[in-house]
Structures are given as structure tokens and as C-alpha cells.
Design an enzyme around this catalytic site. Structure first.
Site, PDB file in Angstrom:
ATOM      1  N   SER A 134      34.741 -37.716  13.256  1.00 24.67           N
ATOM      2  CA  SER A 134      34.828 -37.114  12.145  1.00 24.67           C
ATOM      3  C   SER A 134      33.877 -37.790  10.958  1.00 24.67           C
ATOM      4  O   SER A 134      33.418 -36.988  10.284  1.00 24.67           O
ATOM      5  CB  SER A 134      36.093 -38.052  11.205  1.00 24.67           C
ATOM      6  OG  SER A 134      35.488 -39.435  10.599  1.00 24.67           O
ATOM      7  N   GLU A 135      32.426 -37.321  11.689  1.00 28.55           N
ATOM      8  CA  GLU A 135      31.314 -38.299  11.505  1.00 28.55           C
ATOM      9  C   GLU A 135      30.770 -36.722  10.101  1.00 28.55           C
ATOM     10  O   GLU A 135      30.109 -37.002   9.250  1.00 28.55           O
ATOM     11  CB  GLU A 135      30.118 -38.100  12.107  1.00 28.55           C
ATOM     12  CG  GLU A 135      30.247 -40.076  12.407  1.00 28.55           C
ATOM     13  CD  GLU A 135      30.898 -40.534  13.862  1.00 28.55           C
ATOM     14  OE1 GLU A 135      31.702 -41.127  13.809  1.00 28.55           O
ATOM     15  OE2 GLU A 135      31.595 -38.627  14.315  1.00 28.55           O
ATOM     16  N   VAL A 136      30.823 -35.599  10.601  1.00 28.86           N
ATOM     17  CA  VAL A 136      30.222 -34.324   9.748  1.00 28.86           C
ATOM     18  C   VAL A 136      30.740 -34.321   8.465  1.00 28.86           C
ATOM     19  O   VAL A 136      30.557 -33.571   7.702  1.00 28.86           O
ATOM     20  CB  VAL A 136      30.688 -33.015  10.658  1.00 28.86           C
ATOM     21  CG1 VAL A 136      29.492 -32.765  11.472  1.00 28.86           C
ATOM     22  CG2 VAL A 136      31.737 -33.222  11.217  1.00 28.86           C
ATOM     23  N   LYS A 137      32.150 -34.730   8.540  1.00 30.01           N
ATOM     24  CA  LYS A 137      32.825 -34.934   7.275  1.00 30.01           C
ATOM     25  C   LYS A 137      31.909 -35.491   5.999  1.00 30.01           C
ATOM     26  O   LYS A 137      32.286 -35.180   4.365  1.00 30.01           O
ATOM     27  CB  LYS A 137      34.346 -35.471   7.200  1.00 30.01           C
ATOM     28  CG  LYS A 137      35.414 -33.963   7.619  1.00 30.01           C
ATOM     29  CD  LYS A 137      37.052 -34.582   8.257  1.00 30.01           C
ATOM     30  CE  LYS A 137      37.614 -33.488   8.751  1.00 30.01           C
ATOM     31  NZ  LYS A 137      38.789 -34.184   8.958  1.00 30.01           N
ATOM     32  N   PHE A 138      30.915 -36.555   6.378  1.00 27.80           N
ATOM     33  CA  PHE A 138      29.963 -36.852   6.148  1.00 27.80           C
ATOM     34  C   PHE A 138      29.334 -36.913   5.570  1.00 27.80           C
ATOM     35  O   PHE A 138      28.659 -37.682   5.119  1.00 27.80           O
ATOM     36  CB  PHE A 138      30.825 -38.858   5.744  1.00 27.80           C
ATOM     37  CG  PHE A 138      31.842 -39.162   6.290  1.00 27.80           C
ATOM     38  CD1 PHE A 138      32.540 -39.788   4.445  1.00 27.80           C
ATOM     39  CD2 PHE A 138      33.014 -39.646   6.855  1.00 27.80           C
ATOM     40  CE1 PHE A 138      33.630 -39.886   4.773  1.00 27.80           C
ATOM     41  CE2 PHE A 138      34.294 -40.098   7.131  1.00 27.80           C
ATOM     42  CZ  PHE A 138      34.142 -40.307   5.931  1.00 27.80           C
TER      43      PHE A 138
END
Length: 260
Positions: A134-138
């Protein structure tokens, strides 16, 4: 000895329990340090044949602790490199253990939690488990966990999930190769015990050699070099006292030394 985890030993199996249930076992600097140290301790312990990585509470690991991420966002680039290297070393310690490792996954395994599951040799997930890179959401990327997740699911699936950050189910994780087995939550321990049973029987030095073999052969074309590499490896293994005892034990219908 450890601030954020505990180690439970039962016969030849050691379970590392991440113990931050109040934050869903999200990891910070301390948990990263503790995990690295626990992996080193158990890898050096010849009485431990299999290591299980688990999380207390409802969730395996929700990934990075938000307070840790907030601190990292204020770091200089050099400070961020030093911080990321510690995480990378911990994952390498987990992935590089000389004995079989099994992730016990329930609830959320997000971001680095997915990375922890992927860094283990095998993973058993409850049917209600969910995963995500989920890193791209941050606004960041799953860089440090990428070698392990790519090894598990391959580049095609990674192209989707690294860019979308969407969650996926335990069944989807099973289909992609991230997870070895899926079961009901109340069957996690039974399923893991069944998985561990044949692992205990295997010769420990041969198991380490098998892990090294996969790392050496995977991704290489089948050519003269790789044929010679495999021939060298089996020749070295056959010459070990463990192999000699194992073959003799089979022929003599007795228990090999490593099981006594």
C-alpha cells in the site's frame, strides 16, 4: 531481552511473536531491531529446527508504524538511507535463515507486513487475512520489501499491486504464490503444525543447502555453467557426514542422527 516481541519454544519449533497488538503489530525502529536480533539468535540455535513468525492480537502486521513514518518524513536523505538499511538487513536476516521459516498470518498484513510474509519460506494465512503493498497511497514505494514480494508473486502481479496499493484476499495471495496454505482462523495452528511435521524430518544442513541451491539457480538459463554449478553442489553435499549418515540410516532402516 526484547521490548516488542517474545520467543516461544516448543520442542524443535520456535515462534517469534510480534507483540504490539495495540498498533496491530506495526513496526518501528525497535521492532525492526528486535526482529533482526531474534532471527540471529534462533539461527544460531541448533536445537531450533523451524521458526514461525506470528503476531499477537487480531492482525499479523499493519506495516509501518505511523509515528515512525512521520519521523522518517522529516529525515534527511542520508538519515532515510540509514533507516532503510536497518529494515533491509532485518528482512535479509529473516529470509536468509539457515532453517525453514513459516509466517502465521491473520487479519491485516499490509505494506511491510506483506514483506514479512514474503520473506519467510512459507506462509499460512487465515481465510480473513488481507494483504497490500500500500506504499503508493502514502507517496512512497515498497522498495525494501520488493525482492521478497517479487520472488513470491512475480513481476506481472507486482506491476499491478505496487502501483495500485489495493488490498487482496488470502485466496488471491494463495493463487499468486505469496501464501502456501489458507485455512480458517481457528485452524491456523493445526495447519502450521501439519506443515512443520515433514520439515522437522529433513536433514538441517541439507535444508540450508536446498535454500542456497534455489537462490543460486533461480532466474539463470539452463546452460553449461548452471549444470556445473548443480553438479558441484550435489558433490559437496554427498561428501558431508550428514548425507553419509542419512543414506546409511535409510539402508539400515534406522533413525538418522539429526532426529535423535
Amino acid at each position: 531481552m526484547y521490548q516488542t516481541l517474545s520467543i516461544e519454544r516448543q520442542e524443535r519449533v520456535a515462534t517469534i511473536w510480534m507483540d504490539r497488538p495495540d498498533v496491530f503489530n506495526a513496526f518501528d525502529e525497535q521492532l525492526i531491531a528486535d526482529l533482526g536480533a531474534a532471527c540471529a539468535e534462533l539461527d544460531a540455535d541448533a536445537s531450533v529446527r523451524v521458526v514461525v513468525l506470528a503476531g499477537r492480537g487480531k492482525h499479523f502486521s499493519a506495516g509501518a508504524d505511523l509515528n515512525w513514518m512521520k519521523r522518517a518524513s522529516a529525515f534527511t536523505e542520508e538519515e532515510n538511507r540509514a533507516d532503510a538499511r536497518k529494515f533491509a538487513r532485518m528482512l535479509r536476516a529473516l529470509s536468509g535463515m539457515s532453517k525453514p521459516t513459516v509466517a502465521r498470518v491473520q487479519g491485516a498484513a499490509l505494506g511491510g507486513g506483506t514483506g514479512l510474509a514474503a520473506a519467510c519460506d512459507m506462509a499460512v494465512a487465515s481465510s480473513d487475512a488481507t494483504f497490500a503493498t500500500s506504499e503508493v497511497k502514502f507517496g512512497i514505494i515498497p522498495a525494501v520489501i520488493s525482492p521478497y514480494v517479487l520472488r513470491a508473486i512475480g513481476p506481472r502481479h507486482a506491476l499491478r499491486y505496487f502501483q495500485s496499493g489495493e488490498r487482496f484476499s488470502a485466496q488471491r495471495a494463495l493463487a499468486m504464490g505469496l501464501v502456501t496454505e489458507v485455512c480458517e482462523r481457528d485452524q491456523l495452528d493445526t495447519t502450521i503444525a501439519q506443515l512443520i511435521e515433514p520439515l522437522i524430518v529433513g536433514a538441517p544442513l541439507a535444508q540450508k543447502a536446498a535454500k542456497d541451491l534455489i537462490a543460486a539457480v533461480d532466474g539463470h538459463p539452463i546452460n553449461d555453467d548452471i549444470s556445473e554449478e548443480t553438479a558441484q553442489r550435489i558433490a559437496r553435499q554427498r561428501a558431508t557426514s550428514e548425507a553419509k549418515d542419512g543414506i546409511a540410516a535409510f539402508l539400515e532402516k534406522r533413525t538418522p542422527a539429526w532426529l535423535l
